[in-house]
Design a protein around this motif. Sequence first.
Motif, PDB file in Angstrom:
ATOM      1  N   GLN A 137       0.812  -1.202   0.000  1.00 22.69           N
ATOM      2  CA  GLN A 137       0.000   0.000   0.000  1.00 22.69           C
ATOM      3  C   GLN A 137       0.858   1.269   0.000  1.00 22.69           C
ATOM      4  OE1 GLN A 137      -1.559  -2.897   1.799  1.00 22.69           O
ATOM      5  NE2 GLN A 137      -2.146  -2.850  -0.346  1.00 22.69           N
ATOM      6  N   GLY A 138       2.024   1.178  -0.628  1.00 22.38           N
ATOM      7  CA  GLY A 138       2.870   2.354  -0.813  1.00 22.38           C
ATOM      8  C   GLY A 138       3.536   2.853   0.445  1.00 22.38           C
ATOM      9  N   SER A 139       3.821   1.949   1.374  1.00 26.39           N
ATOM     10  CA  SER A 139       4.357   2.382   2.667  1.00 26.39           C
ATOM     11  C   SER A 139       5.873   2.494   2.695  1.00 26.39           C
ATOM     12  CB  SER A 139       3.914   1.387   3.746  1.00 26.39           C
ATOM     13  OG  SER A 139       4.438   0.087   3.484  1.00 26.39           O
ATOM     14  N   THR A 140       6.546   2.116   1.606  1.00 24.65           N
ATOM     15  CA  THR A 140       8.000   2.161   1.611  1.00 24.65           C
ATOM     16  C   THR A 140       8.504   3.602   1.673  1.00 24.65           C
ATOM     17  OG1 THR A 140       7.964   2.083  -0.798  1.00 24.65           O
ATOM     18  CG2 THR A 140       8.252  -0.005   0.347  1.00 24.65           C
ATOM     19  N   ARG A 141       9.632   3.790   2.295  1.00 29.78           N
ATOM     20  CA  ARG A 141      10.161   5.129   2.573  1.00 29.78           C
ATOM     21  C   ARG A 141      10.415   5.931   1.310  1.00 29.78           C
ATOM     22  NH1 ARG A 141      15.344   6.799   2.666  1.00 29.78           N
ATOM     23  NH2 ARG A 141      16.067   4.652   2.475  1.00 29.78           N
ATOM     24  N   ASP A 142      10.887   5.263   0.283  1.00 29.96           N
ATOM     25  CA  ASP A 142      11.244   5.974  -0.947  1.00 29.96           C
ATOM     26  C   ASP A 142      10.199   5.810  -2.044  1.00 29.96           C
ATOM     27  OD1 ASP A 142      13.638   6.870   0.150  1.00 29.96           O
ATOM     28  OD2 ASP A 142      14.685   5.031  -0.405  1.00 29.96           O
ATOM     29  N   GLY A 143       8.987   5.462  -1.671  1.00 35.86           N
ATOM     30  CA  GLY A 143       7.953   5.236  -2.664  1.00 35.86           C
ATOM     31  C   GLY A 143       7.455   6.519  -3.302  1.00 35.86           C
ATOM     32  N   PHE A 144       6.442   6.378  -4.158  1.00 34.58           N
ATOM     33  CA  PHE A 144       5.892   7.517  -4.864  1.00 34.58           C
ATOM     34  C   PHE A 144       5.264   8.534  -3.911  1.00 34.58           C
ATOM     35  CE2 PHE A 144       5.396   4.154  -8.171  1.00 34.58           C
ATOM     36  CZ  PHE A 144       6.191   4.735  -9.142  1.00 34.58           C
ATOM     37  N   ARG A 145       5.350   9.795  -4.325  1.00 32.68           N
ATOM     38  CA  ARG A 145       4.583  10.816  -3.627  1.00 32.68           C
ATOM     39  C   ARG A 145       3.092  10.538  -3.803  1.00 32.68           C
ATOM     40  NH1 ARG A 145       6.814  16.292  -6.133  1.00 32.68           N
ATOM     41  NH2 ARG A 145       8.146  15.034  -7.471  1.00 32.68           N
ATOM     42  N   THR A 146       2.298  10.901  -2.811  1.00 31.04           N
ATOM     43  CA  THR A 146       0.861  10.667  -2.889  1.00 31.04           C
ATOM     44  C   THR A 146       0.242  11.489  -4.005  1.00 31.04           C
ATOM     45  OG1 THR A 146       0.736  10.212  -0.513  1.00 31.04           O
ATOM     46  CG2 THR A 146      -1.312  10.807  -1.615  1.00 31.04           C
ATOM     47  N   SER A 147      -0.598  10.837  -4.803  1.00 25.96           N
ATOM     48  CA  SER A 147      -1.279  11.504  -5.906  1.00 25.96           C
ATOM     49  C   SER A 147      -2.616  10.808  -6.144  1.00 25.96           C
ATOM     50  CB  SER A 147      -0.426  11.440  -7.177  1.00 25.96           C
ATOM     51  OG  SER A 147      -0.318  10.095  -7.636  1.00 25.96           O
ATOM     52  N   LYS A 148      -3.410  11.336  -7.060  1.00 27.57           N
ATOM     53  CA  LYS A 148      -4.679  10.696  -7.392  1.00 27.57           C
ATOM     54  C   LYS A 148      -4.444   9.263  -7.880  1.00 27.57           C
ATOM     55  CE  LYS A 148      -5.943  13.944 -10.246  1.00 27.57           C
ATOM     56  NZ  LYS A 148      -6.732  14.711 -11.261  1.00 27.57           N
ATOM     57  N   THR A 149      -3.396   9.086  -8.662  1.00 32.03           N
ATOM     58  CA  THR A 149      -3.118   7.768  -9.214  1.00 32.03           C
ATOM     59  C   THR A 149      -2.700   6.782  -8.138  1.00 32.03           C
ATOM     60  OG1 THR A 149      -2.464   8.762 -11.316  1.00 32.03           O
ATOM     61  CG2 THR A 149      -1.771   6.505 -10.919  1.00 32.03           C
ATOM     62  N   THR A 150      -1.800   7.181  -7.237  1.00 31.66           N
ATOM     63  CA  THR A 150      -1.368   6.258  -6.186  1.00 31.66           C
ATOM     64  C   THR A 150      -2.523   5.907  -5.262  1.00 31.66           C
ATOM     65  OG1 THR A 150      -0.629   8.057  -4.711  1.00 31.66           O
ATOM     66  CG2 THR A 150       0.998   7.130  -6.240  1.00 31.66           C
ATOM     67  N   GLU A 151      -3.357   6.876  -4.950  1.00 31.17           N
ATOM     68  CA  GLU A 151      -4.492   6.605  -4.062  1.00 31.17           C
ATOM     69  C   GLU A 151      -5.476   5.645  -4.719  1.00 31.17           C
ATOM     70  OE1 GLU A 151      -4.872   7.839  -0.628  1.00 31.17           O
ATOM     71  OE2 GLU A 151      -2.787   7.703  -1.325  1.00 31.17           O
ATOM     72  N   SER A 152      -5.680   5.783  -6.015  1.00 32.22           N
ATOM     73  CA  SER A 152      -6.576   4.883  -6.730  1.00 32.22           C
ATOM     74  C   SER A 152      -6.062   3.453  -6.684  1.00 32.22           C
ATOM     75  CB  SER A 152      -6.723   5.354  -8.181  1.00 32.22           C
ATOM     76  OG  SER A 152      -7.506   4.451  -8.924  1.00 32.22           O
ATOM     77  N   LEU A 153      -4.760   3.260  -6.906  1.00 37.89           N
ATOM     78  CA  LEU A 153      -4.194   1.916  -6.906  1.00 37.89           C
ATOM     79  C   LEU A 153      -4.177   1.314  -5.505  1.00 37.89           C
ATOM     80  CD1 LEU A 153      -1.197   2.257  -9.400  1.00 37.89           C
ATOM     81  CD2 LEU A 153      -3.515   1.434  -9.838  1.00 37.89           C
ATOM     82  N   ARG A 154      -3.897   2.132  -4.493  1.00 36.91           N
ATOM     83  CA  ARG A 154      -3.861   1.624  -3.117  1.00 36.91           C
ATOM     84  C   ARG A 154      -5.196   1.022  -2.684  1.00 36.91           C
ATOM     85  NH1 ARG A 154      -0.827   6.617  -1.713  1.00 36.91           N
ATOM     86  NH2 ARG A 154       1.313   6.037  -1.217  1.00 36.91           N
ATOM     87  N   LYS A 155      -6.289   1.522  -3.235  1.00 38.65           N
ATOM     88  CA  LYS A 155      -7.618   1.077  -2.815  1.00 38.65           C
ATOM     89  C   LYS A 155      -8.029  -0.255  -3.438  1.00 38.65           C
ATOM     90  CE  LYS A 155      -9.342   5.796  -2.109  1.00 38.65           C
ATOM     91  NZ  LYS A 155     -10.271   6.841  -2.627  1.00 38.65           N
TER      92      LYS A 155
END
Length: 354
Positions: free
Chosen positions: A215-233
Amino acid sequence: MKNAVRGISGMAFASTLVLMVAGCGGGSGTDSAASSAEPADKEEHKPAVGVVTPAQADKLVDHYEKVNNKANKNSDPRLLSTVEGGAVFEQSKATYKMQKNWTAAERADYRKPFHYVDRKFYLPRKGTADWFAMVAYSKNAGEKKKGKYPGILIMEKQGGDWKMVAGSYSESTWLPRLAKDEKGFVEPVSDTAKEAGALSPDALSDELLDLYTEQGSTRDGFRTSKTTESLRKIPGRQNKLLNPHGEAVFNRGEPTHEKVHALRTEDGGVFAVFSTEVREHDRGTQVTATIHPSDSMKVYVGDTSAPSFFVNWLHLSSAYLPSKGRPKLLGTEYEMTDAAAGSDRNGRMPGTGT
């Protein structure tokens, strides 16, 4: 390639779960070759050339549009394969298959001719790459408005022919400014394993997979965006469909079509278009649980229930890696490209090692 169906608008969820008692049934542009007879002193004064000229790039895209539109009209993957390759072609073939589930109106809308407008070409010098990039907007014939967001598209020379092989539509109109040399040529990243800021271009695929698994919890992962939030769900929604007697587990798929195309940016960062194979394993958590495939899965497996199913999703994405700090996922498009039943709840996907 057409952005009318795929993308961040949502995933066709893979399956529902039912309980059953044990035992129950269930036209290429080419560069002129330099003459080997030219004197060495003339070589130094020859003008710099790109992988193609801007005019050639324009003609290549015109040809791609013409063939693509004809192939879309008849859902003809063989014809489309003459102008598409790589991950783009795999997604297109899957879209053709999925049209079995579409309404007549949806099929008619997809088959409308489209064109790329407001084209901007980004050409590497000849000898530094066998591909070039285009940023453009998609527009259906006869319509006044173009697409809201730009597409980032990659054409690559494969077997002597130029083909569309990668592309992604951004979630906004912002794109990083690409670095150019004194002749206006862009600079491809030759070592995609080298870090640019927090990550290397090669690591982008793993970071996208982490949006499913961590769910994108890694330290160096992507900045939060509409796209990342959509995929996390997606994992949560899929598990909710399978609860209380089933679960969805996401892992790396077979990296058959994974590739990175990357260019330097003016600020010392990197802009990249990349692909990611994600494999979803839907399985029952009880011995009597059986998975019933969704309509999308039935395209590949038929109307047959099983203790588990494997579903492949192919992503095409774009990202900006600044020289310092975390990368930004600009957009992603994905398509179900395969599905198969497992022999049991933990069975392997047929034809693979996983």
